[in-house]
Design an enzyme around this catalytic site. Sequence first.
Site, PDB file in Angstrom:
ATOM      1  N   PHE B 137      15.223   5.454  39.577  1.00  0.00           N
ATOM      2  CA  PHE B 137      13.962   5.851  40.207  1.00  0.00           C
ATOM      3  C   PHE B 137      13.870   7.368  40.180  1.00  0.00           C
ATOM      4  CE2 PHE B 137      11.914   7.158  44.262  1.00  0.00           C
ATOM      5  CZ  PHE B 137      10.793   6.363  44.332  1.00  0.00           C
ATOM      6  N   GLU B 372      16.935  10.120  50.367  1.00  0.00           N
ATOM      7  CA  GLU B 372      15.905   9.237  50.935  1.00  0.00           C
ATOM      8  C   GLU B 372      15.337   9.824  52.220  1.00  0.00           C
ATOM      9  OE1 GLU B 372      15.360   5.956  49.667  1.00  0.00           O
ATOM     10  OE2 GLU B 372      16.863   6.106  48.096  1.00  0.00           O
TER      11      GLU B 372
END
Lengths: 246, 393
Positions: B137, B372
Amino acid sequence: MKFLVCISKVPDTTSKIGFTDNNSKFNEAGVQFIVNPYDEWYALVRALELKEANGGSVTIITVGEQSDEPVMRKALAIGADEAVRINAKSDDSFFIAKQIAEYAKNNSFDVVLCGKETINFNSAQVPATIAELLDMPLVSLATKLDINGNTATLERDVQGGSEVVEVQTPFVLSAAKGMAEQRIPNMKGIMMARSKPLNVVEPVSVEAHTEILSYELPSGKTECKYVEADKMDELIELLHNEAKVI
Amino acid sequence: MAKTDLFEAPDYYNIDDLLTDEQKLVRDSARAWLKKEVSPIIEEYYEKAEFPKQIIKGLGEIGAFGPYIPEEYGGAGLDQISYGLLMQELERVDSGVRSTASVQSSLVMFPIWKYGSEEQKKKFLPKLATGEFMGCFGLTEPDHGSNPGGMTTNIKDKGDHYLLNGAKMWISNAPFADVAVVWAKNEEDRIKGVLVEKGMKGFTAPEMHGKWSLRASTTGELLFDNVKIPKENILPGRDGLGAPLSCLDSARYGISWGAIGAAMDCYDSALRYSKQRMQFDKPIAAFQLTQKKLAEMITEITKAQLLAWRLGSLKNEGRATTAQVSMAKRNNIEIAMNIAREARQIHGAMGITNEYPMMRHMMNLESVVTYEGTHDIHLLITGMDITDIPAFS
């Protein structure tokens, strides 16, 4: 070939063991339950291996209540085709064996597989009682099982070696360590287990032969005493007067 | 050194009673498989800074890749608590292994499932679920971490295809990924999801070295030099920053469970060690200061478990907010970091060796607290949520 595997729910080996009702009942609070390892790792997995090699079906059977269904679902996730729960709770070996024998009689299985004992009660009576009630041969404590046609070859550990036994189907066996390797359910198995049949059958009327009056925990570990290697008299004195074993 | 994994999971508040039989079966099966296949090798791979690729197939089999993806696309169709429990078990063994699975599930399969075309779903999801395909990603850039909206990676419409240019950094799984979900701006400054496939001309993914954290997971860059992207490789379902952020919500949720796993592993090791280690003729667990550490650890683990379980229930009902996810991620990583340090103390000098897992977890968690959404950004998300005033700029 139709296999029937007897599955029992037992406390996880790391559970803290305690009792209630004046030490007459096992305290299930906070206890995790697993499939009895002898039933799961050896009996069930070997039945699955033989089914996968030669075809047939594997049915698991438990005498228990609805709270036993999670461990049955696990057995289905490992690969059993269908499950049968005889809807009764009992700690009496004869009662349990009679229920299983009744079901087996009505559904004609080629091999009935049990673990050699459960790890909670360890009575090791169920396999032999099933065999007697079905009037079938029993091979106990088997560590290997192969089947060719209607002939099964089994190995048993005996004092100082092993024994090879041949028996014709149908028969009953109790499985000991070595018969197969543990299988961990994978996600595909867990998903398939959702839709596999779990049939609930009402028990036949049987009177239990035994009643458990009370339980007690083993006494705690006592202190270890070391005796010098050259002081044999002291060792004998301790064994005789203190441990009172000689 | 291969040794037996003695882990026993703490469940002080009988939280297992809140789980379904299937959730427990999923968790226990994953735990058993990880103990058998990954625990014995993890220290070795951590030390040589290598992802143990041989476990990919097994990870797929225990459902670590996209467990909540519907069965029609090769997933297991599980609920969010099962997904959380799987992340917990993976991180209990190692955050790097969990990171690989988090990325595959929440950052690759999730956007393809939510925003992909039917063809994209059919082409990629079943293979990603088994591990036959691995994904990564690409959102973070060298100059845009906490502010991903400032990205410079871009796509230009060339009629029958797009041209992709730019660079992404800190990308887990990048060097061996078969497909990268890359976020890039188009000419109108809208962020689009682009499926970049291994072997496309102009696309490279060099490995980044020198990490003291997540060493058992592979991290790389994604470099795009005029990469020709077929039009059917754009995710059609959603554009804008909200699309990648929704993926992060899903991944962060999994991390909030994962951190509990790391904390449980450290606590379990400290509890066992403190009952065996004798000093002054008694186990060190008999001393009040050790008991204080252990009691505080189990208290924090229990609170984190309840937070994660409740958040999972809200997610199952479709009611969990981004801010709620931020709180759980932030809290659970913080307690895990503290527990790793305290557990290390209880092990004394032995605690710094690879005989015990605390130092590895401690170093891993330094990444987990940063990626994150950093610890501070999550705090500001909570701050913004309760005051209605954003403090980012």
